[in-house]
Scaffold this motif. Sequence first.
Motif, short mmCIF file in Angstrom:
data_model
loop_
_atom_site.label_atom_id
_atom_site.label_comp_id
_atom_site.label_asym_id
_atom_site.label_seq_id
_atom_site.Cartn_x
_atom_site.Cartn_y
_atom_site.Cartn_z
N ASP A 111 -8.34 -1.61 -26.36
CA ASP A 111 -8.57 -1.14 -24.98
C ASP A 111 -9.89 -0.40 -24.89
O ASP A 111 -10.51 -0.34 -23.84
CB ASP A 111 -7.47 -0.14 -24.58
CG ASP A 111 -6.09 -0.74 -24.70
OD1 ASP A 111 -5.93 -1.92 -24.34
OD2 ASP A 111 -5.18 -0.02 -25.15
N ARG A 112 -10.29 0.22 -26.01
CA ARG A 112 -11.47 1.09 -25.97
C ARG A 112 -12.15 1.10 -27.35
O ARG A 112 -11.46 1.14 -28.37
CB ARG A 112 -11.05 2.52 -25.61
CG ARG A 112 -12.18 3.55 -25.65
CD ARG A 112 -11.64 4.98 -25.45
NE ARG A 112 -10.92 5.13 -24.20
CZ ARG A 112 -9.71 5.69 -24.07
NH1 ARG A 112 -9.08 6.19 -25.11
NH2 ARG A 112 -9.13 5.78 -22.90
N ARG A 135 -18.78 -4.36 -26.71
CA ARG A 135 -18.30 -4.94 -25.44
C ARG A 135 -17.37 -6.12 -25.68
O ARG A 135 -16.46 -6.38 -24.88
CB ARG A 135 -19.49 -5.40 -24.59
CG ARG A 135 -20.45 -4.31 -24.14
CD ARG A 135 -19.75 -3.20 -23.43
NE ARG A 135 -20.66 -2.32 -22.71
CZ ARG A 135 -20.27 -1.23 -22.08
NH1 ARG A 135 -19.00 -0.86 -22.10
NH2 ARG A 135 -21.13 -0.47 -21.42
N PRO A 139 -12.82 -3.53 -23.38
CA PRO A 139 -13.40 -3.44 -22.03
C PRO A 139 -14.03 -2.09 -21.72
O PRO A 139 -14.65 -1.95 -20.67
CB PRO A 139 -12.20 -3.70 -21.12
CG PRO A 139 -11.01 -3.30 -21.93
CD PRO A 139 -11.35 -3.57 -23.36
N GLU A 140 -13.86 -1.12 -22.62
CA GLU A 140 -14.43 0.22 -22.36
C GLU A 140 -15.10 0.74 -23.63
O GLU A 140 -14.59 0.55 -24.72
CB GLU A 140 -13.31 1.18 -21.95
CG GLU A 140 -13.81 2.58 -21.66
CD GLU A 140 -12.67 3.50 -21.21
OE1 GLU A 140 -12.41 3.55 -20.01
OE2 GLU A 140 -12.07 4.15 -22.08
N GLY A 187 -21.53 4.20 -15.80
CA GLY A 187 -20.24 4.76 -16.20
C GLY A 187 -20.13 6.20 -15.79
O GLY A 187 -20.61 6.59 -14.71
N ARG A 200 -18.52 7.53 -20.87
CA ARG A 200 -17.60 6.38 -20.87
C ARG A 200 -18.23 5.29 -20.00
O ARG A 200 -18.66 5.57 -18.88
CB ARG A 200 -16.26 6.79 -20.29
CG ARG A 200 -15.37 5.60 -19.99
CD ARG A 200 -13.94 5.98 -19.74
NE ARG A 200 -13.78 7.05 -18.76
CZ ARG A 200 -12.68 7.77 -18.62
NH1 ARG A 200 -11.64 7.56 -19.41
NH2 ARG A 200 -12.60 8.70 -17.69
N SER A 201 -18.23 4.08 -20.50
CA SER A 201 -18.87 2.99 -19.77
C SER A 201 -17.98 1.76 -19.79
O SER A 201 -17.65 1.25 -20.87
CB SER A 201 -20.23 2.68 -20.42
OG SER A 201 -20.81 1.56 -19.82
N PRO A 202 -17.59 1.27 -18.61
CA PRO A 202 -16.79 0.05 -18.58
C PRO A 202 -17.67 -1.17 -18.80
O PRO A 202 -18.87 -1.14 -18.52
CB PRO A 202 -16.22 0.04 -17.15
CG PRO A 202 -17.19 0.82 -16.34
CD PRO A 202 -17.85 1.81 -17.26
N ARG A 203 -17.06 -2.22 -19.29
CA ARG A 203 -17.80 -3.49 -19.46
C ARG A 203 -18.19 -4.01 -18.08
O ARG A 203 -17.38 -3.93 -17.14
CB ARG A 203 -16.89 -4.50 -20.18
CG ARG A 203 -17.55 -5.80 -20.53
CD ARG A 203 -16.78 -6.51 -21.62
NE ARG A 203 -15.40 -6.80 -21.24
CZ ARG A 203 -14.41 -7.05 -22.12
NH1 ARG A 203 -14.64 -7.05 -23.41
NH2 ARG A 203 -13.18 -7.29 -21.71
#
Length: 204
Positions: A111-112, A135, A139-140, A187, A200-203
């Motif tokens: 998840d991360r 990535r 996804p995070e 993010g 924190r940065s999402p894909r």
Amino acid sequence: MVVDERMRSYYDARAPEYDDWWHGTGRFAARDRPGWEPDVHALLAAVAGLPPAHQLDVACGTAFLTRHLLGRVVAIDQSPAMVAVAAARLPHAEVVQGEAVPLPFGDDAFDRVITGHFYGHLLEAERAAFLAEARRVAPELVVIDSARGPDGEGEAWQERVLGDGSRHTVYKRWFTPGALLEELGGGQVLHAGPWFVMARSPRA
Ligand SMILES: C[S@@+](CC[C@H](N)C(=O)[O-])C[C@H]1O[C@@H](n2cnc3c(N)ncnc32)[C@H](O)[C@@H]1O
């Protein structure tokens, strides 16, 4: 890969004394680091405050940060000496000796991905390959690294000395929260202190 060999051998040699940096002991006892301890505690609170998840800590080192993660945790580091310390500290996690690029995990296996004080050691040519791997497997992405102060330099080749007297050359960067977020493609800043930054940065 990719990651500068000097950095790898340096950290393997440094493993037994690595946590002196966090604790301000040993070779770090004489350093004047105003605000260090409260910033370490605030950073640890931010790490512990991440929602529980199936997460991978890349370049976990001694697991000083990893042990505060909640959920199903896997930790990886290239250094056998770091992995030995981390495994002893993380009896309920899987600790793997291995490479950040390529990561030995499938697409979306987690998840991360979280990584502390690793991204800032990567040379420009190494960064994109690492980010692509992070990535790919989650996804995070959460990146923790050293904060850049108002008068601080952005990057340096540093000579570092270990307790055994050995000398090592290491590349290092420092980040403002905005600059780190920009490199990650956007993010949220989760911690911005005098010593540490966490984003924190999402894909995309
Ligand atoms: C500064 S330490 C960070 C340790 C820990 N994440 C922390 O914040 O305290 C950098 C770590 O990166 C690891 N490392 C260096 N190159 C690596 C690679 N190619 N793959 C995996 N780990 C690597 C080193 O062994 C070292 O443990």
